[in-house]
Scaffold this active site. Sequence first.
Site, PDB file in Angstrom:
ATOM      1  N   TYR A  61      -3.126  -2.819 -10.643  1.00 19.85           N
ATOM      2  CA  TYR A  61      -3.051  -2.620  -9.188  1.00 19.85           C
ATOM      3  C   TYR A  61      -2.115  -3.652  -8.546  1.00 19.85           C
ATOM      4  O   TYR A  61      -1.301  -3.307  -7.671  1.00 19.85           O
ATOM      5  CB  TYR A  61      -4.465  -2.698  -8.598  1.00 19.85           C
ATOM      6  CG  TYR A  61      -4.531  -2.621  -7.097  1.00 19.85           C
ATOM      7  CD1 TYR A  61      -4.510  -1.397  -6.444  1.00 19.85           C
ATOM      8  CD2 TYR A  61      -4.617  -3.781  -6.324  1.00 19.85           C
ATOM      9  CE1 TYR A  61      -4.575  -1.326  -5.062  1.00 19.85           C
ATOM     10  CE2 TYR A  61      -4.684  -3.721  -4.943  1.00 19.85           C
ATOM     11  CZ  TYR A  61      -4.653  -2.490  -4.307  1.00 19.85           C
ATOM     12  OH  TYR A  61      -4.709  -2.425  -2.942  1.00 19.85           O
ATOM     13  N   VAL A  74       1.194  -3.609   3.889  1.00 18.11           N
ATOM     14  CA  VAL A  74       1.203  -4.930   4.524  1.00 18.11           C
ATOM     15  C   VAL A  74       2.484  -5.724   4.242  1.00 18.11           C
ATOM     16  O   VAL A  74       2.644  -6.817   4.767  1.00 18.11           O
ATOM     17  CB  VAL A  74      -0.032  -5.787   4.159  1.00 18.11           C
ATOM     18  CG1 VAL A  74      -1.297  -5.211   4.751  1.00 18.11           C
ATOM     19  CG2 VAL A  74      -0.138  -6.014   2.665  1.00 18.11           C
ATOM     20  N   LYS A 102       0.367   3.342  -2.941  1.00 24.41           N
ATOM     21  CA  LYS A 102      -0.828   4.186  -3.082  1.00 24.41           C
ATOM     22  C   LYS A 102      -0.483   5.668  -2.947  1.00 24.41           C
ATOM     23  O   LYS A 102      -1.170   6.527  -3.493  1.00 24.41           O
ATOM     24  CB  LYS A 102      -1.879   3.779  -2.047  1.00 24.41           C
ATOM     25  CG  LYS A 102      -2.411   2.376  -2.302  1.00 24.41           C
ATOM     26  CD  LYS A 102      -3.274   1.859  -1.166  1.00 24.41           C
ATOM     27  CE  LYS A 102      -3.742   0.445  -1.478  1.00 24.41           C
ATOM     28  NZ  LYS A 102      -4.389  -0.216  -0.352  1.00 24.41           N
ATOM     29  N   SER A 138       0.801  -1.238   0.000  1.00 23.83           N
ATOM     30  CA  SER A 138       0.000   0.000   0.000  1.00 23.83           C
ATOM     31  C   SER A 138       0.829   1.282   0.000  1.00 23.83           C
ATOM     32  O   SER A 138       0.272   2.363  -0.206  1.00 23.83           O
ATOM     33  CB  SER A 138      -0.938   0.028   1.211  1.00 23.83           C
ATOM     34  OG  SER A 138      -2.067  -0.749   0.944  1.00 23.83           O
ATOM     35  N   TYR A 197      -4.667   3.687   7.613  1.00 15.49           N
ATOM     36  CA  TYR A 197      -5.985   3.024   7.665  1.00 15.49           C
ATOM     37  C   TYR A 197      -6.740   3.407   8.950  1.00 15.49           C
ATOM     38  O   TYR A 197      -6.771   4.572   9.328  1.00 15.49           O
ATOM     39  CB  TYR A 197      -5.862   1.489   7.565  1.00 15.49           C
ATOM     40  CG  TYR A 197      -4.749   0.985   6.706  1.00 15.49           C
ATOM     41  CD1 TYR A 197      -4.684   1.328   5.362  1.00 15.49           C
ATOM     42  CD2 TYR A 197      -3.778   0.145   7.215  1.00 15.49           C
ATOM     43  CE1 TYR A 197      -3.678   0.840   4.554  1.00 15.49           C
ATOM     44  CE2 TYR A 197      -2.765  -0.351   6.419  1.00 15.49           C
ATOM     45  CZ  TYR A 197      -2.713   0.010   5.096  1.00 15.49           C
ATOM     46  OH  TYR A 197      -1.714  -0.477   4.317  1.00 15.49           O
TER      47      TYR A 197
HETATM   48  N1  GLN Z   1      -1.991  -5.230  -2.095  1.00 16.08           N
HETATM   49  C1  GLN Z   1      -2.608  -5.154  -0.810  1.00 16.08           C
HETATM   50  C2  GLN Z   1      -4.118  -5.279  -0.913  1.00 16.08           C
HETATM   51  O1  GLN Z   1      -4.694  -4.808  -1.862  1.00 16.08           O
HETATM   52  C3  GLN Z   1      -2.211  -3.869  -0.179  1.00 16.08           C
HETATM   53  C4  GLN Z   1      -2.822  -3.695   1.181  1.00 16.08           C
HETATM   54  C5  GLN Z   1      -1.946  -2.969   2.128  1.00 16.08           C
HETATM   55  O2  GLN Z   1      -0.728  -2.853   1.995  1.00 16.08           O
HETATM   56  N2  GLN Z   1      -2.564  -2.519   3.185  1.00 16.08           N
HETATM   57  O3  GLN Z   1      -4.733  -5.838  -0.068  1.00 16.08           O
END
Ligand code: GLN
Length: 314
Positions: free
Chosen positions: A192, A266, A70, A67, A248
């Site tokens: 993605y 994650v 992002k 993430s 989050y």
């Molecule tokens: N690729 C992971 C997902 O879409 C990314 C989530 C994350 O890093 N929180 O679930």
Amino acid sequence: MPKPHDLPALLADIHREASDLFGQGRVASYIPALAEVNPHQFGIAIATIDGQTHSVGDAHTPFSLQSITKLFTFVLALKLEGDALWQRVGREPSGAAFNSIVQLETENGVPRNPFINAGALVITDILTTRYAHLDYALLGALRRLADEPGLHWNPRVARSERDTAHRNMAMAYFMKSHGNFRNEPEAVLDNYCRQCATEMSCAQLAQATLFLANNGRDLSRSGQPDEQFLGPDETRRVNALLLTCGAYDAAGDFAYRIGLPVKTGVGGGIVAVVPEVGTVAVWAPELDAKGNSVLGAFALERLVAATGWGHTSF
Ligand code: GLN
């Protein structure tokens, strides 16, 4: 700011203290390839806008950004779309898990912010419309920001996520049913999953995000000219969103404990921005219940307590 020569000793102390926390979290396993990572790894890297770099532990080992990407896709979309972006995604903390679906139904397929999965999928949809090869476009930007021509995404991790992306796919279809998705969900999910599988080390990540600490100006180390990568006002806004939404449903806790704009992933990475000072990237794969690195959060908390970073920025 502590004197430069104090930082290496401080990092060594924090690294030693944080290592006691190994075993308290769990490596992400819902993406099978992530579960294969050795959990007992931990690195910290600092880059400052006056050109210092400091690191400790596994700061030069590439890890899966997940993430954290992002943040970069959001910046690319903001550069392309400007305020029009806000018609398709909100800018409020969600207070819900990063992969939660529930708010999408009551809020008509408009995700709360660009850093939860639903919001990041909309951003990737926007970029899929703009770029024939989004993976090259993103890697091109990252290679330039990090001054690292060899950056890549890991095809095995991307495949593993793509094979198990049922929940993200469900959100993409749901948003499409609300008219908030322009491309086919399959094509956006391909992009993605590649994006999330991008790998960088802490040292590279700290360098790649330094523009956020420097009013949007990217400082090149490789002889290329410096570049105003993002305007100063946009940079301030990106940092505000990272502070309020970057972790989050733990964003409030992170703001309380650390008080800096952050983005977590994650894969166990966290990058933190200290406006006008520099960036800190930490990585340790074991996660807490909300999907954030246990050792990473501890290390950032200790670092800001010792340096006072962030106490005057907001
Ligand atoms: N690729 C992971 C997902 O879409 C990314 C989530 C994350 O890093 N929180 O679930």
